[in-house]
Design a protein around this motif. Sequence first.
Motif, PDB file in Angstrom:
ATOM      1  N   UNK A 111      91.744  53.115  67.904  1.00  0.00           N
ATOM      2  CA  UNK A 111      90.820  53.419  68.028  1.00  0.00           C
ATOM      3  C   UNK A 111      90.592  52.098  68.528  1.00  0.00           C
ATOM      4  N   UNK A 116      90.042  49.756  70.732  1.00  0.00           N
ATOM      5  CA  UNK A 116      89.338  50.032  72.366  1.00  0.00           C
ATOM      6  C   UNK A 116      88.886  50.882  72.370  1.00  0.00           C
ATOM      7  N   UNK A 117      88.707  52.235  71.806  1.00  0.00           N
ATOM      8  CA  UNK A 117      87.312  52.616  71.645  1.00  0.00           C
ATOM      9  C   UNK A 117      85.999  52.267  71.551  1.00  0.00           C
ATOM     10  N   UNK A 118      85.955  51.286  70.237  1.00  0.00           N
ATOM     11  CA  UNK A 118      84.671  50.619  70.087  1.00  0.00           C
ATOM     12  C   UNK A 118      83.762  49.563  71.177  1.00  0.00           C
ATOM     13  N   UNK A 128      84.981  49.813  74.423  1.00  0.00           N
ATOM     14  CA  UNK A 128      84.547  50.373  75.513  1.00  0.00           C
ATOM     15  C   UNK A 128      83.111  50.915  75.362  1.00  0.00           C
ATOM     16  N   UNK A 129      82.970  51.439  74.026  1.00  0.00           N
ATOM     17  CA  UNK A 129      81.393  52.574  73.267  1.00  0.00           C
ATOM     18  C   UNK A 129      80.904  51.169  73.981  1.00  0.00           C
ATOM     19  N   UNK A 130      81.216  50.324  73.325  1.00  0.00           N
ATOM     20  CA  UNK A 130      79.831  49.105  73.099  1.00  0.00           C
ATOM     21  C   UNK A 130      79.862  48.364  74.721  1.00  0.00           C
ATOM     22  N   UNK A 183      80.152  50.427  77.397  1.00  0.00           N
ATOM     23  CA  UNK A 183      79.293  51.051  77.897  1.00  0.00           C
ATOM     24  C   UNK A 183      77.829  51.042  77.378  1.00  0.00           C
ATOM     25  N   UNK A 184      77.531  50.443  76.475  1.00  0.00           N
ATOM     26  CA  UNK A 184      76.130  50.569  75.516  1.00  0.00           C
ATOM     27  C   UNK A 184      75.340  48.713  76.260  1.00  0.00           C
ATOM     28  N   UNK A 235      90.843  56.593  57.446  1.00  0.00           N
ATOM     29  CA  UNK A 235      90.158  55.784  58.818  1.00  0.00           C
ATOM     30  C   UNK A 235      89.297  56.131  59.778  1.00  0.00           C
ATOM     31  N   UNK A 270      85.699  52.803  60.954  1.00  0.00           N
ATOM     32  CA  UNK A 270      86.003  52.418  62.015  1.00  0.00           C
ATOM     33  C   UNK A 270      84.348  53.005  62.837  1.00  0.00           C
ATOM     34  N   UNK A 294      81.212  50.345  63.859  1.00  0.00           N
ATOM     35  CA  UNK A 294      80.135  50.704  64.630  1.00  0.00           C
ATOM     36  C   UNK A 294      78.784  50.850  65.248  1.00  0.00           C
ATOM     37  N   UNK A 313      87.959  58.440  78.244  1.00  0.00           N
ATOM     38  CA  UNK A 313      88.758  57.574  77.196  1.00  0.00           C
ATOM     39  C   UNK A 313      89.999  58.246  77.236  1.00  0.00           C
ATOM     40  N   UNK A 369      85.506  60.371  67.144  1.00  0.00           N
ATOM     41  CA  UNK A 369      86.206  59.176  66.640  1.00  0.00           C
ATOM     42  C   UNK A 369      85.259  57.953  67.154  1.00  0.00           C
ATOM     43  N   UNK A 370      84.337  57.757  67.598  1.00  0.00           N
ATOM     44  CA  UNK A 370      84.088  56.782  68.122  1.00  0.00           C
ATOM     45  C   UNK A 370      83.660  55.971  66.950  1.00  0.00           C
TER      46      UNK A 370
END
Lengths: 405, 332
Positions: free
Chosen positions: A1, A3-5, A7-9, A11-12, B2, B6, B10, B312, B331-332
């Motif tokens: 999870x 990592x996904x954050x 990654x999206x950052x 990208x942004x 969880x 998250x 974000x 991803x 999921x972001x």
Amino acid sequence: MKRSIIKSLCFLSAVLILSLPLYAAAADTIKIGATEPLSGTFKDIGERYLDGVVYAAKVINAKGGLLGKKVEVVPIDSELKPDVATRKAQNLIMKDDVRFFCGGTGSSVGAAMSQLAERENVIMYTYGMAAATMTGAKCNRNFFRPCANTDQQSYALAELIARKGYGKVAIIAQDYSFGQEALAAFKKKLAQANPSAKIVAELYHPAGTKDYAPYISQIIAAKPDVIFTPNWGNDLTILLKQGRPMGMSQKIFSYYINDEVTIQALGDDSLMIGNMGAEVYTLSIPTKKNEEFVASFYKDMGYYPTWLRGKAYVATMFWAEAVKKAGTTDVDAVIKAWEGLTYDGPAGLWTMRACDHQAQMPLWYTEIVAKTKFFDHAFEAPAGMAEAKDVSVPCAETGCIMKKK
Amino acid sequence: MKLKTNSYIVIIVLFLLGAVMPLVLRRYNLFMLTEIIIFALYAVSYNLLLGYAGLLSFGHAMFFGLGAFVAAVSIIHIPGLTLLSAVIISLVITTITGFLIGGLLLRHKGAYFALLTMAFNALFYAVATKWHSVTGGDDGLSISRPEMDLGFASLSVSSVSSFYYLILIVVGASIVFCWYFTHTAMGKTVLLMRENEERMKFLGYNTNISRLILFTFTGAIAGLAGAFYTLHFQFVSISAISIDMTTAVLLMVFVGGTRTFWGPILGAFVYIIFQNYLSDITDRWPLFMGLIFVFMVLYVPGGLSQTIVSIRQWFSGRTGTQDNGPAKAEET
């Protein structure tokens, strides 16, 4: 999870970096944004206006530029929509610090640009947006009109009709603010200039009418000496095309009679010959300055600076005079310099009135004749002049209250 | 649980990132970012209809435009009106309108719904064009942005950066609220309704009422975006209520992807940036937007967000189970 954050950052931030434009500072040019419809139905009008502005910039640059800087014209496709024009202009103001804007098509675009100019403290000038209110009730210190408004054009034609001694006049216009304003001004001036003249028919039709037969028969029945109309585009050509065969043989006095594209589109010169119009610029102004201008324009471009091009050219040269007098591109200084400034150009002596920022100038009336030196088709005869004082609306009658800064 | 934590992280990071933008970006880009946030809200509201409820509306611009015009008209005609009061007036009027129109439409689905919304949009457009004395017709309405009144002090939001902060906070919060809405029982009902309305009816839900609430809610949110659009450009014209504005939001949502909550936000981002740069380069930019739209619909029906999700998943080595609804794709 996590990592996904990340990654999206990532990208942004990538998107943000991409959205930063390549910054190229160009302080050695003076930019003018020209808002014209460069796509869609009125593309042809917009392009001819733009042509005049671009040519003016070319002439200025050939003489060493303005204040030693090159003048650069930035075309803005307004799509004839006020929101599109203001949005693009706003971007230019913020991105490139453009301080001067101009435009000739669409009073709706002009009104919105005028408000934007006041808010952002830039200058907007128009060489074709004619609604009288823009230098009347809606005037502001950042908006200038170096061209005629509906009042002046109607005054010039009313003056002309009175002088020629026509007693019975039929008037016909499109039924919206432009047409109504034009006829109101015409009636007012005609009553002053020739109190014995009579309006024998006053007709309004929806803009874009296809069948003029009912209006034409009313005109014919009223037996006028002449007809006045501010119609333009198809509303002018169809009126002529349907009216002449029905027997509507009177001379027509119209705002936009001297448009070579309209005459060509009619395809029949006999419909046009004898009609008269009045404008701030016509190709056939018989002054030395104009003949020189027409000759050099023709030499450079290979075609003639007909009305739209000429109007845009003269107005832009007038603006350049104001910048030259101010000695700086500072907006407040240019506004101050332009107020009361006089410019002696191809179309006579123009003065920018300080009370409403409406230029005072002579109007040139002309008759359409079969043979001219310009075109194969019928076009305008050498123009006569309606003096500035005869077509002027006194400051007190405009409704403009100019805010001082 | 969880998942939610998250998401909150974000959201907070995005807000912080947004807060430092005025220090990094030039005035012009900040102006554009403000526009993007406003259109993101508009796109999110549309996606609640399209992506979540499966209702294809061709009339969303009527709410956007109505909100925009109500804000402009009230600022012009009510002297001394503060910024937030103008926004609230817009919100109230669009909510009522959404409720009334929603009431007429709620029994229709699919093509009938789409066509009826289009008809209503055309009606609103006609009124805006013809009612010249109020809407300004073709001329549109210019306003000057009123001050913010916080009760104890009034705040000027005339500069680009101060207005940006206002938009970041107020519109940003509205977007978060929409996201929160999708997690409420009501939000879940909408999803289930899309999947199997018959079953929902058997379970005792009144689906018509749920749809009416959703329609009103999305209408109000679009109206809110419209009001801020007016305040941002300090100008509104009939373009804001025309079918073009519906097409714009459709494009944003399709480019971004309907299957995630954040897809339309991404879509708004891409759309506005493209619009600004393409229109600088060429006058034919709508053509390119159209081509992109066709390409996206044909080859990437899930939009950009779907592509990102797939990439991803590919990186993390998970087998790509296709998400079939926004509920699972957060999921972001």
